[in-house]
Write a protein that holds these residues in place. Structure first.
Motif, PDB file in Angstrom:
ATOM      1  N   VAL A 114     -11.169  18.312  55.046  1.00 29.17           N
ATOM      2  CA  VAL A 114     -11.937  17.225  54.444  1.00 29.17           C
ATOM      3  C   VAL A 114     -13.003  17.853  53.565  1.00 29.17           C
ATOM      4  O   VAL A 114     -13.804  18.670  54.030  1.00 29.17           O
ATOM      5  CB  VAL A 114     -12.584  16.328  55.511  1.00 29.17           C
ATOM      6  CG1 VAL A 114     -13.556  15.345  54.876  1.00 29.17           C
ATOM      7  CG2 VAL A 114     -11.513  15.586  56.302  1.00 29.17           C
ATOM      8  N   THR A 115     -13.003  17.476  52.306  1.00 29.79           N
ATOM      9  CA  THR A 115     -13.993  17.988  51.363  1.00 29.79           C
ATOM     10  C   THR A 115     -14.726  16.813  50.749  1.00 29.79           C
ATOM     11  O   THR A 115     -14.103  15.903  50.198  1.00 29.79           O
ATOM     12  CB  THR A 115     -13.322  18.824  50.265  1.00 29.79           C
ATOM     13  OG1 THR A 115     -12.592  19.890  50.863  1.00 29.79           O
ATOM     14  CG2 THR A 115     -14.371  19.403  49.326  1.00 29.79           C
ATOM     15  N   VAL A 116     -16.047  16.831  50.869  1.00 24.99           N
ATOM     16  CA  VAL A 116     -16.874  15.772  50.324  1.00 24.99           C
ATOM     17  C   VAL A 116     -17.683  16.340  49.165  1.00 24.99           C
ATOM     18  O   VAL A 116     -18.419  17.319  49.331  1.00 24.99           O
ATOM     19  CB  VAL A 116     -17.812  15.177  51.387  1.00 24.99           C
ATOM     20  CG1 VAL A 116     -18.626  14.019  50.799  1.00 24.99           C
ATOM     21  CG2 VAL A 116     -17.008  14.705  52.598  1.00 24.99           C
ATOM     22  N   SER A 117     -17.529  15.733  48.013  1.00 29.78           N
ATOM     23  CA  SER A 117     -18.271  16.188  46.838  1.00 29.78           C
ATOM     24  C   SER A 117     -19.567  15.410  46.718  1.00 29.78           C
ATOM     25  O   SER A 117     -19.617  14.198  46.943  1.00 29.78           O
ATOM     26  CB  SER A 117     -17.426  16.001  45.580  1.00 29.78           C
ATOM     27  OG  SER A 117     -17.119  14.635  45.397  1.00 29.78           O
ATOM     28  N   SER A 118     -20.602  16.125  46.377  1.00 27.04           N
ATOM     29  CA  SER A 118     -21.924  15.489  46.286  1.00 27.04           C
ATOM     30  C   SER A 118     -22.176  14.945  44.888  1.00 27.04           C
ATOM     31  O   SER A 118     -21.422  15.192  43.967  1.00 27.04           O
ATOM     32  CB  SER A 118     -23.003  16.493  46.668  1.00 27.04           C
ATOM     33  OG  SER A 118     -22.936  17.618  45.832  1.00 27.04           O
TER      34      SER A 118
END
Length: 124
Positions: free
Chosen positions: A120-124
């Motif tokens: 899971v990758t969350v971009s800011s």
């Protein structure tokens, strides 16, 4: 013996949502307490939340409480992790785990079977 396969990971924007699934094969899935853990690069694996074998009792880490929800569908041998209001710091590999513990343990040692993980990758 239980085999676990996670799916649903991917890229999301901060504030967005993802739903992870963990499909189990093997016997007696409904007798297992299920946990979700995560591990970010350079960090130790940490407890995210869990659901008791008899359901619907759940327990969450403070860092995700109010944002993440765990549910299970014993007819489908599947447990879910609904992740809302995602933050950059939620970026990690997420693992589901199964164990026969008396309660919902936050310790990885209480779980006997593990999936391979989903990113899971969350971009800011």
């Amino acid at each position: 013996q239980v085999q676990l396969v996670e799916s649903g990971g991917g890229l999301a924007q901060a504030g967005g949502s993802l739903r992870l699934s963990c499909a189990a094969s093997g016997r007696a899935f409904s007798t297992y307490t299920m946990g979700w853990f995560r591990q970010a690069p350079g960090k130790e694996r940490e407890f995210v939340g869990g659901i008791f074998w008899s359901g619907p009792s759940t327990y969450y880490a403070d860092s995700v409480k109010g944002r993440f929800t765990i549910s299970r569908d014993d007819a489908k041998n599947t447990v879910y992790l609904q992740m809302n209001s995602l933050k950059f710091e939620d970026t990690a590999v997420y693992y589901c785990a199964a164990g026969h513990s008396m309660g919902i343990s936050v310790s990885a040692y209480a779980y006997d079977y593990w999936g391979q993980g989903t990113q899971v990758t969350v971009s800011s």
